[in-house]
Design a protein around this motif. Structure first.
Motif, PDB file in Angstrom:
ATOM      1  N   SER A  62       0.939  -1.175   0.146  1.00  0.00           N
ATOM      2  CA  SER A  62       0.092   0.002  -0.013  1.00  0.00           C
ATOM      3  C   SER A  62       0.925   1.215   0.081  1.00  0.00           C
ATOM      4  O   SER A  62       1.863   1.295   0.376  1.00  0.00           O
ATOM      5  N   ASN A  64      -0.209   4.262   1.472  1.00  0.00           N
ATOM      6  CA  ASN A  64      -1.013   5.157   2.361  1.00  0.00           C
ATOM      7  C   ASN A  64       0.225   5.422   3.906  1.00  0.00           C
ATOM      8  O   ASN A  64       1.182   5.111   3.780  1.00  0.00           O
ATOM      9  N   SER A  65      -0.472   6.548   4.689  1.00  0.00           N
ATOM     10  CA  SER A  65       0.380   6.937   5.702  1.00  0.00           C
ATOM     11  C   SER A  65       0.706   5.910   6.458  1.00  0.00           C
ATOM     12  O   SER A  65       1.504   6.193   7.481  1.00  0.00           O
TER      13      SER A  65
END
Length: 368
Positions: A62, A64-65
């Protein structure tokens, strides 16, 4: 699974370990990393691996953060009958019963991205990291008596003209350790750069984002084709958003040269905070460590290795490197399908025509 934001710990159950052993146990390891082998590994992972491990592999990919900087996976199945350890150029299959560990590393690498090797790191798809007496002072995985300070693997390769050939990730798997009383092996230390960067001043961050650094190529890469060079042009050591940064730095001696005092101070402060947020990990047999090479730095302590009666090192860690795709390696020659040699030019299927040769050809309008 224990999840602590930047890292996670996973303990494989006995039944899950047996499931993995069954899925990979009858597969021949291909040290060249052929397309057929990589494809079969992917098929087996997604059809036969424990579901929660497959889900974790998808999370790793992934962007994302919440992306993990590193993972520790315990109790993975490895080969029995380990009776030594290989030196460089020897295959690990000589020193244990089977090729389960090689298949496991290649399978996890193939599920995350594209596994590969660089020939001076290892002549097979899976690399064997064992200390050697004659390389004890080398700043490599084969050394021992020098600290491999925190670094991004092949950081300078992110800025080479042929394209970014630094790894997306590293996977490290323990196979052998010294017996009780023989002295422990070194710790591998891993640090999430995001945690270190959060502790820096805006002024430090501005310097790290600026083109204020010359990053030196690891010495085993120096002189590599097709564009021999020992260092980058002026480059940043930090790019991208702070929640998902790209870090390109190596803190062992003389690898990053700041161009002024402000940049030097920022680099020293970053190094200090990386050490402060790092975690020490003992890569013991059956333990795997995933390192996100985009923003997780890793190091290895200096240590005095111990050897068995056959002069084989007790410490044996296997490694595989993973990239997003193999396109940027097209400028390198190959020793095997996925074992690239940056000191060899690729074989051309046909002669390359020069611009001058093209200029001598009549235009289409002239030919008509």
């Amino acid at each position: 699974m224990s999840d602590q934001g930047s890292r996670a710990e996973v303990s494989i159950t006995a039944s899950e370990a047996e499931q993995i052993r069954q899925v990979l146990g009858d597969l021949d390891y291909d040290p060249a990393g052929s397309s057929a082998y990589i494809g079969e590994l992917r098929r087996r992972v997604y059809s036969g691996f424990p579901e929660r491990l497959v889900r974790l592999l998808e999370v790793i990919k992934s962007s994302n953060s919440a992306a993990y900087a590193y993972l520790v996976v315990d109790n993975l199945p490895i080969d029995s009958g380990v009776r030594g350890s290989p030196q460089f150029g020897e295959t690990g299959r000589q020193f244990k019963d089977g090729v389960l560990s090689e298949n496991l590393l290649a399978a996890l690498g193939a599920a995350i991205g594209e596994p590969y090797s660089i020939s001076h790191e290892g002549l097979e798809l899976v690399n064997n990291l064992t200390p050697h007496k004659h390389t004890r002072n080398d700043y490599t995985g084969l050394g021992s008596e020098v600290e491999l300070d925190f670094h991004i693997e092949n950081a300078a390769q992110a800025f080479m003209p042929e394209g970014d050939t630094s790894p997306l990730a590293l996977l490290l798997l323990g196979l052998r350790a010294a017996p009780e009383g023989e002295g422990r092996g070194p710790f591998t230390r891993v640090a999430d750069a995001r945690l270190a960067l959060a502790r820096l001043s805006d002024e430090d961050l501005e310097a790290l984002y600026g083109r204020n650094f010359i990053i030196r190529v690891p010495y085993r890469w120096r002189g590599a084709t097709p564009t021999p060079r020992d260092n980058t042009d002026l480059s940043p050591v930090l790019s991208g958003p702070l929640e998902l940064p790209r870090v390109t730095v190596a803190f062992y001696p003389d690898m990053v040269l700041p161009v002024n005092q402000r940049a030097r101070t920022a680099l020293e402060n970053f190094h200090r905070e990386v050490r402060a947020v790092s975690e020490a990990i003992d890569i013991k047999p059956g333990r795997l460590v995933f390192v996100n090479n985009r923003f997780a730095l890793h190091s290895r302590d200096s240590f005095v290795p111990s050897f068995d009666s056959n002069d084989r090192a007790y410490r044996w860690v296997q490694r595989i490197m993973v990239t997003t795709n193999l396109w940027n390696f097209r400028s390198f020659g190959k020793r095997q399908e996925r074992v690239f040699d940056p000191f060899l030019l690729p074989r051309a299927s046909e002669p390359v025509r020069s611009r001058n040769a093209d200029a001598r050809q009549p235009a289409l309008s002239e030919q008509a």
